[in-house]
Motif scaffolding. Structure first.
Motif, PDB file in Angstrom:
ATOM      1  N   ARG A   1      -2.645  16.543  -9.247  1.00  0.00           N
ATOM      2  CA  ARG A   1      -3.492  15.210  -8.607  1.00  0.00           C
ATOM      3  C   ARG A   1      -4.312  14.711  -9.753  1.00  0.00           C
ATOM      4  O   ARG A   1      -4.330  13.742 -10.129  1.00  0.00           O
ATOM      5  CB  ARG A   1      -3.882  15.439  -7.326  1.00  0.00           C
ATOM      6  CG  ARG A   1      -4.303  13.982  -6.939  1.00  0.00           C
ATOM      7  CD  ARG A   1      -4.432  13.888  -5.450  1.00  0.00           C
ATOM      8  NE  ARG A   1      -4.645  12.463  -5.244  1.00  0.00           N
ATOM      9  CZ  ARG A   1      -5.747  12.245  -4.318  1.00  0.00           C
ATOM     10  NH1 ARG A   1      -6.395  13.059  -3.638  1.00  0.00           N
ATOM     11  NH2 ARG A   1      -5.856  10.799  -3.985  1.00  0.00           N
TER      12      ARG A   1
ATOM     13  N   TYR B   1       3.741  14.711 -10.140  1.00  0.00           N
ATOM     14  CA  TYR B   1       2.245  13.857 -10.197  1.00  0.00           C
ATOM     15  C   TYR B   1       2.235  13.073 -11.540  1.00  0.00           C
ATOM     16  O   TYR B   1       1.601  12.221 -11.726  1.00  0.00           O
ATOM     17  CB  TYR B   1       1.188  14.979 -10.014  1.00  0.00           C
ATOM     18  CG  TYR B   1       1.242  14.991  -8.518  1.00  0.00           C
ATOM     19  CD1 TYR B   1       0.401  14.208  -7.734  1.00  0.00           C
ATOM     20  CD2 TYR B   1       1.751  16.155  -7.928  1.00  0.00           C
ATOM     21  CE1 TYR B   1       0.345  14.236  -6.321  1.00  0.00           C
ATOM     22  CE2 TYR B   1       1.408  16.339  -6.401  1.00  0.00           C
ATOM     23  CZ  TYR B   1       0.923  15.221  -5.898  1.00  0.00           C
ATOM     24  OH  TYR B   1       0.507  15.691  -4.576  1.00  0.00           O
TER      25      TYR B   1
ATOM     26  N   TYR C   1       6.721   3.874  -7.892  1.00  0.00           N
ATOM     27  CA  TYR C   1       5.983   5.081  -7.120  1.00  0.00           C
ATOM     28  C   TYR C   1       6.519   5.116  -5.571  1.00  0.00           C
ATOM     29  O   TYR C   1       6.713   6.312  -5.259  1.00  0.00           O
ATOM     30  CB  TYR C   1       4.609   4.455  -6.921  1.00  0.00           C
ATOM     31  CG  TYR C   1       3.541   5.682  -6.748  1.00  0.00           C
ATOM     32  CD1 TYR C   1       2.757   6.057  -7.696  1.00  0.00           C
ATOM     33  CD2 TYR C   1       3.356   6.082  -5.528  1.00  0.00           C
ATOM     34  CE1 TYR C   1       1.876   6.935  -7.410  1.00  0.00           C
ATOM     35  CE2 TYR C   1       2.565   7.227  -5.257  1.00  0.00           C
ATOM     36  CZ  TYR C   1       1.800   7.709  -6.143  1.00  0.00           C
ATOM     37  OH  TYR C   1       0.774   8.459  -5.937  1.00  0.00           O
TER      38      TYR C   1
ATOM     39  N   ARG D   1       4.002   9.943 -11.107  1.00  0.00           N
ATOM     40  CA  ARG D   1       3.211   8.981 -10.386  1.00  0.00           C
ATOM     41  C   ARG D   1       2.012   8.348 -10.986  1.00  0.00           C
ATOM     42  O   ARG D   1       1.748   7.090 -11.036  1.00  0.00           O
ATOM     43  CB  ARG D   1       2.591   9.869  -9.186  1.00  0.00           C
ATOM     44  CG  ARG D   1       3.783  10.432  -8.010  1.00  0.00           C
ATOM     45  CD  ARG D   1       2.875  11.388  -7.131  1.00  0.00           C
ATOM     46  NE  ARG D   1       4.009  12.271  -6.376  1.00  0.00           N
ATOM     47  CZ  ARG D   1       3.915  12.862  -5.216  1.00  0.00           C
ATOM     48  NH1 ARG D   1       2.701  12.164  -4.397  1.00  0.00           N
ATOM     49  NH2 ARG D   1       4.516  13.690  -4.546  1.00  0.00           N
ATOM     50  N   GLY D   2       1.304   9.221 -11.900  1.00  0.00           N
ATOM     51  CA  GLY D   2       0.374   8.627 -12.714  1.00  0.00           C
ATOM     52  C   GLY D   2       0.760   7.428 -13.651  1.00  0.00           C
ATOM     53  O   GLY D   2       0.071   6.428 -13.879  1.00  0.00           O
TER      54      GLY D   2
ATOM     55  N   SER E   1      -3.023   7.739 -14.712  1.00  0.00           N
ATOM     56  CA  SER E   1      -3.272   6.433 -14.017  1.00  0.00           C
ATOM     57  C   SER E   1      -4.595   5.618 -14.308  1.00  0.00           C
ATOM     58  O   SER E   1      -4.313   4.369 -14.760  1.00  0.00           O
ATOM     59  CB  SER E   1      -3.289   6.512 -12.146  1.00  0.00           C
ATOM     60  OG  SER E   1      -3.292   5.377 -11.863  1.00  0.00           O
TER      61      SER E   1
ATOM     62  N   GLU F   1      -2.444  13.037 -12.424  1.00  0.00           N
ATOM     63  CA  GLU F   1      -2.031  11.855 -11.971  1.00  0.00           C
ATOM     64  C   GLU F   1      -3.233  10.667 -12.016  1.00  0.00           C
ATOM     65  O   GLU F   1      -2.773   9.778 -12.618  1.00  0.00           O
ATOM     66  CB  GLU F   1      -1.620  11.806 -10.429  1.00  0.00           C
ATOM     67  CG  GLU F   1      -1.285  10.469  -9.971  1.00  0.00           C
ATOM     68  CD  GLU F   1      -0.920  10.321  -8.563  1.00  0.00           C
ATOM     69  OE1 GLU F   1      -0.956   9.108  -7.952  1.00  0.00           O
ATOM     70  OE2 GLU F   1      -1.135  11.541  -7.712  1.00  0.00           O
TER      71      GLU F   1
END
Length: 442
Positions: A83, A158, A173, A161-162, A90, A86
């Motif tokens: 995470r 992850y 996403y 996702r980022g 992000s 991510e």
């Protein structure tokens, strides 16, 4: 006016006019993509319940305790390690896009970092095969294999996702979340016919890699090109990635200790019927975590949006978005707490079957803790957008430490201890994070 405010204001003034003109394009989000993110978020939570209800009713509380340990252990490791990846991708990509920079250097650096961490953790888990198999999974080697495969799959998930969040491709996403939940349920369907922990373990692992691939196969994946549309390359050396990712890892680990650590602490403590008690704790925790599942999608849009506002000096808009999000989630959690007080025990019995029992008071306390957890998570995004990850990590770690200390020290039944410890730890994290956001306001 503070030095930080002057710096932010000066930075905003230096943004080229062509970037200012592009702001409507950058800030607008396609309604169909926003809808897909909402659908993916809600479906992800619902399908997680479907899988766990199916597994619990098929396997019973004793064997289901091992699947709960797999779920909790896999997400504890994956979220702790990936995470932060991510969030790093992000935030950095969103910042680069807002400044009209080419984000490919960010993506390359993060990909190398993520691949290295994935290989390292896979080797560590393989080296600890025996203790993990015997200590957590009751000698079931298939669950250890699923743990390693699932952690590696979530490394890729992850990262994707980022990237989706950074370019504000929220449809991608949402598709990832939807595929993650759907694959897990589809692979677990044989549990309707045979009570096999191996089938449940394979389903848990398959969801990780399948979810990561789904956005890359979608016809709208061209949205990812927003990361490469800038005129000049962004600067993002490995040291910069590590300085943000390390405190983000502390945050992620603390979150997972709070939200998933209860069953693991029960198993580690051992004693008569430890596996059954862990299964009940996991089932009850999952029942009341609906708002946490919802927050996955909100966080996907919140961090890059707040980062964009901060990069442009629009601090008032960032603050308003943070407060409104926290209030909405707190209201949702309050509704869940009232529902737990009124219908919690009946819902446990109806969904999971015989042997899954918890008092309505403990369930309501746990639900209030979820509200504190969500408030903490929301204000944490505000600190991350301001690059104050170290301060956020300190707040989260204090809450996690309080949770562990109380769970081990409090008297009474297992679930009662976990409920109170979770509520206190989450509220402590929330209060300290809210105070930190106000203290560091520009």
């Amino acid at each position: 006016m503070s030095t930080r405010a002057l710096t932010s204001a000066g930075l905003a003034e230096r943004i080229p006019e062509r970037i200012r003109a592009a702001r409507p394009r950058l800030e607008a989000v396609d309604r169909s993509e926003a809808a897909l993110l909402s659908v993916g978020t809600l479906a992800s939570g619902l399908l997680a319940y479907v899988f766990n209800v199916l597994a619990a009713r098929s396997l019973g509380p004793d064997i289901y305790g091992a699947i709960g340990a797999l779920w909790a252990g896999m997400f504890l490791v994956a979220v702790l390690l990936f995470r932060p990846l991510e969030q790093t991708v992000s935030r950095a990509v969103a910042d680069a896009v807002a400044r009209d920079l080419d984000a490919r250097p960010i993506i390359r650096t993060a990909a190398i970092l993520g691949a290295g961490v994935t290989v390292a953790v896979s080797l560590v888990l393989a080296a600890a095969w025996g203790p993990i198999t015997d200590g957590l999974f009751g000698g079931r080697a298939a669950l250890t294999a699923a743990l390693i495969a699932g952690v590696a799959g979530y490394g890729a998930s992850y990262f994707v996702r980022g990237l989706c969040g950074g370019v504000r491709w929220f449809g991608g996403y949402g598709l990832l979340l939807l595929a993650d939940g759907a694959i897990r349920v589809v692979v677990a369907l044989p549990l309707l016919l045979v009570a096999s922990p191996t089938v449940a373990a394979i389903a848990v692992a398959a969801a990780a890699g399948g979810g990561a691939v789904a956005p890359l196969l979608w016809h709208r994946r061209s949205a990812l090109r927003r990361a490469t549309a800038g005129d000049e390359p962004s600067q993002f050396p490995m040291g910069s990635a590590a300085r943000f990712a390390l405190p983000a890892a502390v945050i992620a680990g603390s979150e997972q200790v709070l939200v998933s650590g209860g069953p693991l602490l029960v198993l580690i403590a051992g004693g008569p019927d430890a596996s059954k008690a862990a299964g009940v704790v996991f089932a009850a925790t999952l029942l009341l975590r609906a708002p946490v599942f919802v927050f996955q999608g909100i966080a996907a849009s919140l961090l890059p949006s707040l980062t964009t506002f901060e990069a442009r000096g629009d601090h008032e808009r960032a603050h308003r978005a943070t407060v409104l999000t926290a209030l909405a989630l707190a209201g949702f959690a309050t509704v869940v707490a009232v529902g737990a007080l009124a219908f919690g025990p009946a819902a446990m019995s109806l969904l999971y079957g015989d042997g899954f029992e918890a008092t309505r008071i403990d369930l309501a306390i746990l639900a209030l803790g979820v509200g504190g957890f969500l408030a903490a998570s929301t204000f944490c995004q505000a600190l991350l957008a301001r690059t104050r990850a170290g301060l956020a990590a300190l707040c989260w770690s204090s809450g996690a430490a309080s949770f562990v200390a109380l769970e081990l020290a409090l008297p009474g039944a297992v679930f009662h201890r976990v409920s109170i410890a979770f509520a206190v730890g989450s509220m402590l994290a929330a209060v300290t994070l809210i105070a930190s956001v106000w203290k560091t306001a520009p």
